[in-house]
Motif scaffolding. Sequence first.
Motif, PDB file in Angstrom:
ATOM      1  N   ASN A 256      -6.310  11.322  -5.462  1.00  0.00           N
ATOM      2  CA  ASN A 256      -5.595  12.495  -4.966  1.00  0.00           C
ATOM      3  C   ASN A 256      -4.390  12.177  -4.089  1.00  0.00           C
ATOM      4  O   ASN A 256      -3.806  13.096  -3.514  1.00  0.00           O
ATOM      5  CB  ASN A 256      -6.557  13.379  -4.161  1.00  0.00           C
ATOM      6  CG  ASN A 256      -7.697  13.867  -5.004  1.00  0.00           C
ATOM      7  OD1 ASN A 256      -7.492  14.362  -6.090  1.00  0.00           O
ATOM      8  ND2 ASN A 256      -8.911  13.705  -4.508  1.00  0.00           N
ATOM      9  N   ASP A 257      -4.032  10.936  -3.965  1.00  0.00           N
ATOM     10  CA  ASP A 257      -2.974  10.530  -3.038  1.00  0.00           C
ATOM     11  C   ASP A 257      -1.593  10.941  -3.558  1.00  0.00           C
ATOM     12  O   ASP A 257      -1.128  10.427  -4.574  1.00  0.00           O
ATOM     13  CB  ASP A 257      -3.029   9.015  -2.852  1.00  0.00           C
ATOM     14  CG  ASP A 257      -2.108   8.510  -1.766  1.00  0.00           C
ATOM     15  OD1 ASP A 257      -1.174   9.233  -1.368  1.00  0.00           O
ATOM     16  OD2 ASP A 257      -2.316   7.375  -1.316  1.00  0.00           O
ATOM     17  N   PRO A 258      -0.905  11.846  -2.856  1.00  0.00           N
ATOM     18  CA  PRO A 258       0.414  12.274  -3.327  1.00  0.00           C
ATOM     19  C   PRO A 258       1.462  11.158  -3.304  1.00  0.00           C
ATOM     20  O   PRO A 258       2.439  11.225  -4.046  1.00  0.00           O
ATOM     21  CB  PRO A 258       0.785  13.416  -2.375  1.00  0.00           C
ATOM     22  CG  PRO A 258      -0.044  13.206  -1.163  1.00  0.00           C
ATOM     23  CD  PRO A 258      -1.307  12.538  -1.624  1.00  0.00           C
ATOM     24  N   PHE A 259       1.253  10.142  -2.482  1.00  0.00           N
ATOM     25  CA  PHE A 259       2.198   9.031  -2.460  1.00  0.00           C
ATOM     26  C   PHE A 259       2.176   8.239  -3.769  1.00  0.00           C
ATOM     27  O   PHE A 259       3.121   7.525  -4.082  1.00  0.00           O
ATOM     28  CB  PHE A 259       1.924   8.086  -1.287  1.00  0.00           C
ATOM     29  CG  PHE A 259       2.224   8.700   0.047  1.00  0.00           C
ATOM     30  CD1 PHE A 259       3.519   9.027   0.402  1.00  0.00           C
ATOM     31  CD2 PHE A 259       1.207   8.962   0.943  1.00  0.00           C
ATOM     32  CE1 PHE A 259       3.801   9.601   1.629  1.00  0.00           C
ATOM     33  CE2 PHE A 259       1.471   9.526   2.175  1.00  0.00           C
ATOM     34  CZ  PHE A 259       2.771   9.851   2.521  1.00  0.00           C
ATOM     35  N   LEU A 260       1.094   8.355  -4.512  1.00  0.00           N
ATOM     36  CA  LEU A 260       0.986   7.659  -5.795  1.00  0.00           C
ATOM     37  C   LEU A 260       1.419   8.531  -6.973  1.00  0.00           C
ATOM     38  O   LEU A 260       1.341   8.092  -8.125  1.00  0.00           O
ATOM     39  CB  LEU A 260      -0.446   7.156  -6.002  1.00  0.00           C
ATOM     40  CG  LEU A 260      -0.978   6.177  -4.955  1.00  0.00           C
ATOM     41  CD1 LEU A 260      -2.388   5.743  -5.309  1.00  0.00           C
ATOM     42  CD2 LEU A 260      -0.071   4.979  -4.774  1.00  0.00           C
ATOM     43  N   ASP A 261       1.890   9.727  -6.708  1.00  0.00           N
ATOM     44  CA  ASP A 261       2.317  10.627  -7.787  1.00  0.00           C
ATOM     45  C   ASP A 261       3.295   9.984  -8.771  1.00  0.00           C
ATOM     46  O   ASP A 261       3.192  10.231  -9.971  1.00  0.00           O
ATOM     47  CB  ASP A 261       2.908  11.916  -7.227  1.00  0.00           C
ATOM     48  CG  ASP A 261       1.843  12.876  -6.736  1.00  0.00           C
ATOM     49  OD1 ASP A 261       0.633  12.618  -6.953  1.00  0.00           O
ATOM     50  OD2 ASP A 261       2.211  13.896  -6.105  1.00  0.00           O
ATOM     51  N   PRO A 262       4.233   9.149  -8.315  1.00  0.00           N
ATOM     52  CA  PRO A 262       5.154   8.527  -9.287  1.00  0.00           C
ATOM     53  C   PRO A 262       4.453   7.636 -10.321  1.00  0.00           C
ATOM     54  O   PRO A 262       5.042   7.296 -11.335  1.00  0.00           O
ATOM     55  CB  PRO A 262       6.094   7.698  -8.405  1.00  0.00           C
ATOM     56  CG  PRO A 262       6.066   8.378  -7.079  1.00  0.00           C
ATOM     57  CD  PRO A 262       4.643   8.864  -6.933  1.00  0.00           C
ATOM     58  N   LEU A 263       3.201   7.285 -10.081  1.00  0.00           N
ATOM     59  CA  LEU A 263       2.468   6.401 -10.990  1.00  0.00           C
ATOM     60  C   LEU A 263       1.599   7.166 -11.983  1.00  0.00           C
ATOM     61  O   LEU A 263       1.124   6.592 -12.959  1.00  0.00           O
ATOM     62  CB  LEU A 263       1.562   5.463 -10.185  1.00  0.00           C
ATOM     63  CG  LEU A 263       2.213   4.663  -9.060  1.00  0.00           C
ATOM     64  CD1 LEU A 263       1.165   3.791  -8.381  1.00  0.00           C
ATOM     65  CD2 LEU A 263       3.376   3.834  -9.567  1.00  0.00           C
ATOM     66  N   ARG A 264       1.377   8.422 -11.757  1.00  0.00           N
ATOM     67  CA  ARG A 264       0.375   9.181 -12.515  1.00  0.00           C
ATOM     68  C   ARG A 264       0.660   9.282 -14.009  1.00  0.00           C
ATOM     69  O   ARG A 264      -0.265   9.384 -14.802  1.00  0.00           O
ATOM     70  CB  ARG A 264       0.200  10.566 -11.927  1.00  0.00           C
ATOM     71  CG  ARG A 264      -0.446  10.488 -10.577  1.00  0.00           C
ATOM     72  CD  ARG A 264      -0.885  11.803 -10.026  1.00  0.00           C
ATOM     73  NE  ARG A 264      -1.201  11.628  -8.618  1.00  0.00           N
ATOM     74  CZ  ARG A 264      -2.283  11.030  -8.156  1.00  0.00           C
ATOM     75  NH1 ARG A 264      -3.184  10.585  -8.990  1.00  0.00           N
ATOM     76  NH2 ARG A 264      -2.485  10.883  -6.860  1.00  0.00           N
ATOM     77  N   GLY A 265       1.888   9.240 -14.427  1.00  0.00           N
ATOM     78  CA  GLY A 265       2.213   9.335 -15.845  1.00  0.00           C
ATOM     79  C   GLY A 265       2.047   8.035 -16.603  1.00  0.00           C
ATOM     80  O   GLY A 265       2.200   7.998 -17.820  1.00  0.00           O
TER      81      GLY A 265
END
Length: 75
Positions: free
Chosen positions: A48-57
């Motif tokens: 759930n870490d928003p800082f890792l959002d760039p990695l989710r795709g």
Amino acid sequence: MRELRTLGDRVLYQQAQGLAEARAIDEAFDALERAHALRDSGLIYARNDPFLDPLRGDARFKALLERLGFDGPVA
């Protein structure tokens, strides 16, 4: 970010957060893989870490979550 790197393996998860935010995607995954190998406790936040959002795709992120025992990111 430079300060975090001087702390070495104790802050690998935090390094990955900063690298992801800086869009240094491959470096972020390298830090996450090292964090996983060393059982970094910060990984409990990865789902759930928003800082890792760039990695989710990236398929590597889904694979990491599966190895951590998560069934995928929360929508």
